[in-house]
Write a protein that holds these residues in place. Structure first.
Motif, short mmCIF file in Angstrom:
data_model
loop_
_atom_site.label_atom_id
_atom_site.label_comp_id
_atom_site.label_asym_id
_atom_site.label_seq_id
_atom_site.Cartn_x
_atom_site.Cartn_y
_atom_site.Cartn_z
N THR A 51 -6.87 -12.38 10.32
CA THR A 51 -7.04 -11.11 11.27
C THR A 51 -5.77 -11.20 11.95
OG1 THR A 51 -8.09 -11.85 13.01
CG2 THR A 51 -9.35 -10.98 11.43
N GLU A 52 -4.96 -9.91 12.31
CA GLU A 52 -3.87 -9.58 13.09
C GLU A 52 -4.27 -9.86 14.50
OE1 GLU A 52 -0.77 -6.21 14.42
OE2 GLU A 52 -2.54 -5.47 13.63
N HIS A 53 -5.66 -9.50 14.83
CA HIS A 53 -5.95 -9.82 16.16
C HIS A 53 -5.90 -11.23 16.58
CE1 HIS A 53 -7.96 -6.62 14.35
NE2 HIS A 53 -8.24 -6.02 15.51
N TYR A 54 -6.15 -12.18 15.77
CA TYR A 54 -6.25 -13.62 15.90
C TYR A 54 -4.85 -14.18 15.92
CZ TYR A 54 -6.67 -18.72 15.03
OH TYR A 54 -6.23 -20.03 14.85
N ILE A 55 -4.16 -13.43 15.05
CA ILE A 55 -2.88 -14.10 14.89
C ILE A 55 -1.86 -13.77 15.98
CG2 ILE A 55 -0.62 -13.95 13.59
CD1 ILE A 55 -2.36 -13.48 10.95
N VAL A 56 -1.95 -12.49 16.19
CA VAL A 56 -1.01 -12.06 17.50
C VAL A 56 -1.71 -12.79 18.95
CG1 VAL A 56 -0.50 -10.05 19.02
CG2 VAL A 56 -0.52 -9.93 16.39
N MET A 57 -3.04 -12.90 18.96
CA MET A 57 -3.36 -13.49 20.30
C MET A 57 -3.10 -15.14 20.05
SD MET A 57 -4.75 -13.06 23.02
CE MET A 57 -5.53 -11.53 22.92
N ARG A 58 -3.06 -15.77 19.07
CA ARG A 58 -2.58 -16.87 19.06
C ARG A 58 -1.24 -17.48 19.50
NH1 ARG A 58 -0.54 -20.31 14.98
NH2 ARG A 58 -0.96 -18.52 13.45
N HIS A 59 -0.44 -16.50 18.75
CA HIS A 59 1.19 -16.46 19.21
C HIS A 59 1.53 -16.30 20.56
CE1 HIS A 59 2.17 -17.39 14.94
NE2 HIS A 59 2.32 -16.03 14.64
N PHE A 60 0.62 -15.27 21.05
CA PHE A 60 1.02 -15.00 22.64
C PHE A 60 0.58 -16.00 23.36
CE2 PHE A 60 0.18 -13.41 26.67
CZ PHE A 60 1.20 -12.39 26.74
N LEU A 61 -0.63 -16.75 23.45
CA LEU A 61 -1.12 -17.68 24.14
C LEU A 61 -0.36 -18.94 23.85
CD1 LEU A 61 -5.04 -17.21 23.92
CD2 LEU A 61 -3.33 -16.56 25.72
N GLU A 62 0.05 -19.30 22.82
CA GLU A 62 0.91 -20.54 22.43
C GLU A 62 2.19 -20.50 23.41
OE1 GLU A 62 1.53 -20.87 18.18
OE2 GLU A 62 -0.45 -21.95 17.97
N ASN A 63 2.92 -19.24 23.37
CA ASN A 63 4.25 -19.00 23.98
C ASN A 63 4.33 -17.90 24.55
OD1 ASN A 63 6.71 -19.37 24.92
ND2 ASN A 63 7.50 -20.58 23.39
N PRO A 64 3.77 -17.48 25.85
CA PRO A 64 3.64 -16.12 26.21
C PRO A 64 4.98 -15.74 26.72
CG PRO A 64 2.52 -17.75 27.86
CD PRO A 64 2.74 -18.33 26.53
N GLN A 65 5.75 -16.71 27.12
CA GLN A 65 7.30 -16.31 27.61
C GLN A 65 8.08 -16.10 26.46
OE1 GLN A 65 8.10 -15.67 30.77
NE2 GLN A 65 5.92 -16.22 31.20
N LYS A 66 7.97 -16.54 25.63
CA LYS A 66 8.87 -16.36 24.21
C LYS A 66 8.37 -15.01 23.46
CE LYS A 66 9.76 -18.16 19.60
NZ LYS A 66 9.69 -19.18 18.73
N MET A 67 7.29 -14.66 23.55
CA MET A 67 6.58 -13.36 23.16
C MET A 67 6.94 -12.19 24.15
SD MET A 67 4.77 -11.94 20.87
CE MET A 67 3.54 -12.81 20.12
N LEU A 68 6.98 -12.46 25.22
CA LEU A 68 7.50 -11.46 26.39
C LEU A 68 8.94 -11.34 26.11
CD1 LEU A 68 5.21 -12.49 29.55
CD2 LEU A 68 5.02 -10.40 28.06
N HIS A 69 9.79 -12.40 25.95
CA HIS A 69 11.11 -12.19 25.61
C HIS A 69 11.63 -11.50 24.42
CE1 HIS A 69 15.29 -13.28 25.91
NE2 HIS A 69 15.53 -13.64 24.56
N TYR A 70 10.67 -11.42 23.31
CA TYR A 70 10.89 -10.96 22.14
C TYR A 70 10.42 -9.41 22.50
CZ TYR A 70 9.78 -9.19 17.51
OH TYR A 70 9.81 -8.18 16.40
N LEU A 71 9.46 -9.14 23.04
CA LEU A 71 8.88 -7.81 23.35
C LEU A 71 9.90 -6.94 24.38
CD1 LEU A 71 5.12 -8.36 23.92
CD2 LEU A 71 6.14 -7.13 21.78
N PHE A 72 10.54 -7.59 25.13
CA PHE A 72 11.32 -6.87 26.22
C PHE A 72 13.03 -6.91 25.81
CE2 PHE A 72 8.29 -8.36 29.69
CZ PHE A 72 7.35 -7.32 29.30
N HIS A 73 13.20 -7.56 24.50
CA HIS A 73 14.61 -7.62 23.98
C HIS A 73 15.32 -8.31 24.99
CE1 HIS A 73 12.88 -5.31 20.64
NE2 HIS A 73 12.74 -4.27 21.26
N GLU A 74 15.04 -9.30 25.53
CA GLU A 74 15.83 -9.89 26.76
C GLU A 74 16.54 -11.11 26.10
OE1 GLU A 74 13.73 -10.69 30.14
OE2 GLU A 74 13.16 -8.68 30.72
#
Length: 244
Positions: A221-244
């Motif tokens: 499920t996308e819910h599980y995949i996205v949550m797992r990726h976020f929790l494994e490396n939140p800073q990396k995910m936020l960097h990607y989301l904010f295009h920084e």
């Protein structure tokens, strides 16, 4: 021992005027849904907003005799007549057993349900909901109070996004309560976005999308995949989301 199923399935008549002459025919996931069978005591409908999860649950609940805005079969309050006509185009296939209890919980109209309980003003009736006005509790506390006190087992429970008001720890409490009720011969049909709730063991998960309605694995499920990726490396995910 076979699972207890009070609702074994449903069939949508795509030729019924209530379906083909309404906005329902534009919900693409419903276009792929004709005959549906339940196999487990806990079934989840998941997918993006607007894919028809709540619409399906509402149609099942109304056909099972519940108030469209939520509650048990004894509730008949109405604040806004916004429910769809899908129930008129849907035939519910019932199981051999009849539920002794039941409830339709929908997060969006829970406030109206709590108000109606207060309006009834019967102390004995209120005891079924924990003996305290649901309005005098936090949103999350009132949700749990409902499940802990009102749900009695041997029942059909249709829950639309029950996670809306609950913290992660309270979601775990809800999982425990669902498990207790399943062992008391209850059936749950749940629409959710919560990866925690979806983790319930031996549940069936059905993904509603523009292309199909299909059974899927929890880890897919996308819910599980996205949550797992976020929790494994939140800073990396936020960097990607904010295009920084």
């Amino acid at each position: 021992m076979a699972d207890i199923l009070y609702i074994k399935g449903f069939r949508i008549d795509h030729h019924a005027p209530e379906y083909k002459d309404s906005y329902l025919s534009t919900i693409t996931s419903l276009c792929h849904l004709y005959d549906f069978s339940f196999h487990r005591q806990v079934t989840f409908f998941v997918g993006e907003n607007g894919t028809g999860k709540s619409t399906i649950l509402e149609a099942l609940a109304v056909n099972a005799g519940f108030n469209p805005e939520g509650g048990s079969k004894n509730f008949n309050f109405a604040t806004h007549n916004t429910h769809s006509n899908l129930y008129s185009a849907t035939r519910v296939i019932k199981g051999a057993d009849y539920p002794k209890d039941g409830f339709f919980l929908r997060a969006e109209s829970f406030y109206n349900l709590a108000s109606n309980i207060d309006e009834i003003g019967d102390p004995i009736f209120l005891e079924q909901y924990g003996g305290k006005s649901l309005h005098e509790q936090s949103h999350g506390e009132s949700f749990l109070s409902l499940m802990l006190n009102r749900f009695r087992g041997n029942g059909l429970y249709i829950l639309d996004e029950p996670e809306a008001a609950l913290s992660p720890s309270k979601l775990m409490t809800m999982l425990v309560r669902i498990n207790e009720l399943v062992h008391q011969n209850s059936q749950f049909i749940i629409a959710t976005h919560s990866p925690m709730l979806m983790a319930y063991p031996d549940a069936d998960i059905y993904l509603l999308s523009d292309d199909e309605v299909k059974k899927t694995c929890y880890e897919d499920t996308e819910h599980y995949i996205v949550m797992r990726h976020f929790l494994e490396n939140p800073q990396k995910m936020l960097h990607y989301l904010f295009h920084e």
